[in-house]
Design an enzyme around this catalytic site. Sequence first.
Site, PDB file in Angstrom:
ATOM      1  N   LYS A 115       0.822  -1.224   0.000  1.00  0.00           N
ATOM      2  CA  LYS A 115       0.000   0.000   0.000  1.00  0.00           C
ATOM      3  C   LYS A 115       0.855   1.272   0.000  1.00  0.00           C
ATOM      4  O   LYS A 115       0.450   2.283  -0.577  1.00  0.00           O
ATOM      5  CB  LYS A 115      -0.948   0.022   1.194  1.00  0.00           C
ATOM      6  CG  LYS A 115      -1.808  -1.233   1.349  1.00  0.00           C
ATOM      7  CD  LYS A 115      -2.569  -1.614   0.095  1.00  0.00           C
ATOM      8  CE  LYS A 115      -2.843  -3.103   0.055  1.00  0.00           C
ATOM      9  NZ  LYS A 115      -2.939  -3.685  -1.264  1.00  0.00           N
ATOM     10  N   GLU A 199      -3.702   6.514   8.502  1.00  0.00           N
ATOM     11  CA  GLU A 199      -4.633   7.335   7.717  1.00  0.00           C
ATOM     12  C   GLU A 199      -5.696   7.882   8.640  1.00  0.00           C
ATOM     13  O   GLU A 199      -5.965   7.294   9.687  1.00  0.00           O
ATOM     14  CB  GLU A 199      -5.342   6.454   6.663  1.00  0.00           C
ATOM     15  CG  GLU A 199      -4.530   6.174   5.431  1.00  0.00           C
ATOM     16  CD  GLU A 199      -5.298   5.340   4.416  1.00  0.00           C
ATOM     17  OE1 GLU A 199      -6.434   4.906   4.683  1.00  0.00           O
ATOM     18  OE2 GLU A 199      -4.732   5.107   3.328  1.00  0.00           O
ATOM     19  N   HIS A 234     -15.144  -7.674   6.360  1.00  0.00           N
ATOM     20  CA  HIS A 234     -14.353  -7.454   5.152  1.00  0.00           C
ATOM     21  C   HIS A 234     -14.617  -8.474   4.058  1.00  0.00           C
ATOM     22  O   HIS A 234     -13.842  -8.612   3.112  1.00  0.00           O
ATOM     23  CB  HIS A 234     -12.861  -7.393   5.472  1.00  0.00           C
ATOM     24  CG  HIS A 234     -12.540  -6.332   6.472  1.00  0.00           C
ATOM     25  ND1 HIS A 234     -12.753  -5.002   6.201  1.00  0.00           N
ATOM     26  CD2 HIS A 234     -12.115  -6.393   7.745  1.00  0.00           C
ATOM     27  CE1 HIS A 234     -12.436  -4.293   7.267  1.00  0.00           C
ATOM     28  NE2 HIS A 234     -12.056  -5.117   8.223  1.00  0.00           N
ATOM     29  N   ARG A 291      -6.249  -8.031 -10.271  1.00  0.00           N
ATOM     30  CA  ARG A 291      -6.795  -9.319 -10.723  1.00  0.00           C
ATOM     31  C   ARG A 291      -8.209  -9.100 -11.270  1.00  0.00           C
ATOM     32  O   ARG A 291      -8.768  -8.022 -11.128  1.00  0.00           O
ATOM     33  CB  ARG A 291      -6.879 -10.271  -9.534  1.00  0.00           C
ATOM     34  CG  ARG A 291      -7.797  -9.697  -8.451  1.00  0.00           C
ATOM     35  CD  ARG A 291      -8.141 -10.660  -7.339  1.00  0.00           C
ATOM     36  NE  ARG A 291      -9.171 -10.102  -6.478  1.00  0.00           N
ATOM     37  CZ  ARG A 291      -8.960  -9.284  -5.446  1.00  0.00           C
ATOM     38  NH1 ARG A 291      -7.726  -8.897  -5.154  1.00  0.00           N
ATOM     39  NH2 ARG A 291      -9.964  -8.826  -4.732  1.00  0.00           N
TER      40      ARG A 291
HETATM   41  C1  MV4 Z   1     -10.492   2.488   5.495  1.00  0.00           C
HETATM   42  C2  MV4 Z   1     -11.685   2.719   6.192  1.00  0.00           C
HETATM   43  C3  MV4 Z   1     -11.873   3.940   6.769  1.00  0.00           C
HETATM   44  N1  MV4 Z   1     -10.908   4.888   6.689  1.00  0.00           N
HETATM   45  N2  MV4 Z   1      -9.556   3.460   5.431  1.00  0.00           N
HETATM   46  C4  MV4 Z   1     -11.216  -2.145   4.649  1.00  0.00           C
HETATM   47  C5  MV4 Z   1     -10.617  -3.025   3.626  1.00  0.00           C
HETATM   48  C6  MV4 Z   1      -9.519  -2.279   2.979  1.00  0.00           C
HETATM   49  N3  MV4 Z   1      -9.595  -2.427   1.557  1.00  0.00           N
HETATM   50  C7  MV4 Z   1      -9.688  -0.876   3.428  1.00  0.00           C
HETATM   51  N4  MV4 Z   1     -10.747  -0.836   4.385  1.00  0.00           N
HETATM   52  C8  MV4 Z   1     -11.112   0.310   4.977  1.00  0.00           C
HETATM   53  N5  MV4 Z   1     -10.210   1.327   4.909  1.00  0.00           N
HETATM   54  C9  MV4 Z   1      -9.780   4.614   6.034  1.00  0.00           C
HETATM   55  N6  MV4 Z   1      -8.843   5.551   6.000  1.00  0.00           N
HETATM   56  C10 MV4 Z   1     -12.615   1.706   6.251  1.00  0.00           C
HETATM   57  C11 MV4 Z   1     -12.335   0.492   5.668  1.00  0.00           C
HETATM   58  C12 MV4 Z   1     -13.357  -0.476   5.835  1.00  0.00           C
HETATM   59  C13 MV4 Z   1     -14.106  -0.925   4.779  1.00  0.00           C
HETATM   60  C14 MV4 Z   1     -13.836  -0.508   3.488  1.00  0.00           C
HETATM   61  C15 MV4 Z   1     -14.598  -0.942   2.456  1.00  0.00           C
HETATM   62  C16 MV4 Z   1     -15.636  -1.803   2.697  1.00  0.00           C
HETATM   63  C17 MV4 Z   1     -15.900  -2.267   3.960  1.00  0.00           C
HETATM   64  C18 MV4 Z   1     -15.140  -1.830   5.010  1.00  0.00           C
HETATM   65  C19 MV4 Z   1     -15.438  -2.293   6.282  1.00  0.00           C
HETATM   66  C20 MV4 Z   1     -14.677  -1.856   7.325  1.00  0.00           C
HETATM   67  C21 MV4 Z   1     -13.628  -0.971   7.096  1.00  0.00           C
END
Ligand code: MV4
Length: 481
Positions: A115, A199, A234, A291
């Site tokens: 990342k 973040e 997730h 992917r």
């Molecule tokens: C985040 C976030 C809130 N703020 N980043 C979860 C999986 C990964 N791809 C990134 N994720 C998140 N990053 C910041 N700065 C909340 C999530 C997150 C989330 C993101 C997408 C779909 C579902 C989620 C469930 C919990 C947290």
Amino acid sequence: MKKILIANRGEIAIRVMKTAKKMGIKTVAIYSEADKTAPHTNFADEAVCIGDPPSNKSYLLGSKIIEVAKELNVDAIHPGYGFLSENADFAKEVEDNNIIFIGPKSSSIATMGNKLAAKDAVKKYDIPMVPGEDKAIQSPEKAATIAKKIGFPILIKAAAGGGGKGMRIVYQESEILEQLKRAISEATSAFGDGSVFIEKYIESPRHIEIQVLADSLGNVVHLFERECSVQRRHQKVVEEAPSSILTPELRKKMGEDAIKVAKSCDYLGAGTVEFLVDKNLNYYFLEMNTRLQVEHPVTEFITGIDLVEEQINIARGEAISFQQNDLKIKGHALELRVYAEDSFQDFMPSIGTLTKYKLPVGNGIRVDNGFEEGMEVPIYYDPMLSKLITYGKTRDEAIQQMLTAIKNYEIDGIKTTLPFGKFVFEHLAFTSGNFDTHFVKNYFTEDTIQKIIEEESTIAAITALKLYLEAQKKLKIAQIN
Ligand code: MV4
């Protein structure tokens, strides 16, 4: 390209083979001892057993798979999703053996797999990013300084992570030390890399991702968005295209930014750029998945494009078959992942034999499936049975199609996420489009689940009584005669 090996199993292996067959390309399946009679093994033109049931003794054995590919004169390998699909070393080894990897270059996989490297790559392209610090953090003092600058709550994330593994939310300064320690130790044990970064935590975001395609002639296009906000732990359960919150202007901007992300890592093939969208419709680049994704069929429905066909064409050095301006969103598509899980028991894995397994059919209904009646659900792999994808001219029509198709599924022997799907597609928060990534936590509560179970047992009791009374009536008529 005359023959491809599909380094995967289940529905996605079959999905890829279908397009290969359509294009006149021969297919090779690999399978584990647990999948000797699996549908994907039978579907291929040739099939080779590569090891014992556990993934690390079969589907994850990159070098062995490449050996098989060479023995059978395979021209290209399609990795599907999961398993080796985002393993840069595997992609490199495939390249080094003069086999075409149907996917991006190993260097793009490596960049986007980290990342911090990903953020670094996209930096020059002026893409909105979540406020934070794009460097690995070691000391709690440094973390506190950043937290004060961007404001609590903050989110500590693993650089090697993705999909939510190793994330810690921190609400106040006093928790920093503890959560930082945990995040580093989780990241170290899960990824063998303890780098973490910080973040700002976006509290109730929606998860919106853009499908992109890039070819070797320098063309990069986007195929609009998918919304995947209905998740639990997730794990996505429901996806749709288009999102009900994007305006045409925002869609265009996010699409253009997704193209920039693809260009930033010299992308090739099909990829997905993930964004978070907040309440005020601000969007932030999160990560890129290098992917073909599970939820790609909703994009295929609304664009009419076969993404696997494009992947294969691109891998052969051909151009994308259309241009950005040729694309228009047509209608609405939804996907429900049908897992072998008991939605009403905290989504516990449900093991057993599929004593009955009948799939819905119809116009606007697509089921990407990897199972058949009589099969056991293997414990070794992802418990997704199939994907139900429906299409309608409008979102409401696609939802109605879903509810009908869910009713027409007939599965006995194990519990599935179909009843959960019914719950989602009937829920006002979903039907109105007013939901976020906390949908499951907010609405699928213990109380609600209890009510659904009670209603279902009432219906079952009434049905049983009705059947009993009808049988009694017939019995009496028979006695009279
Ligand atoms: C985040 C976030 C809130 N703020 N980043 C979860 C999986 C990964 N791809 C990134 N994720 C998140 N990053 C910041 N700065 C909340 C999530 C997150 C989330 C993101 C997408 C779909 C579902 C989620 C469930 C919990 C947290």
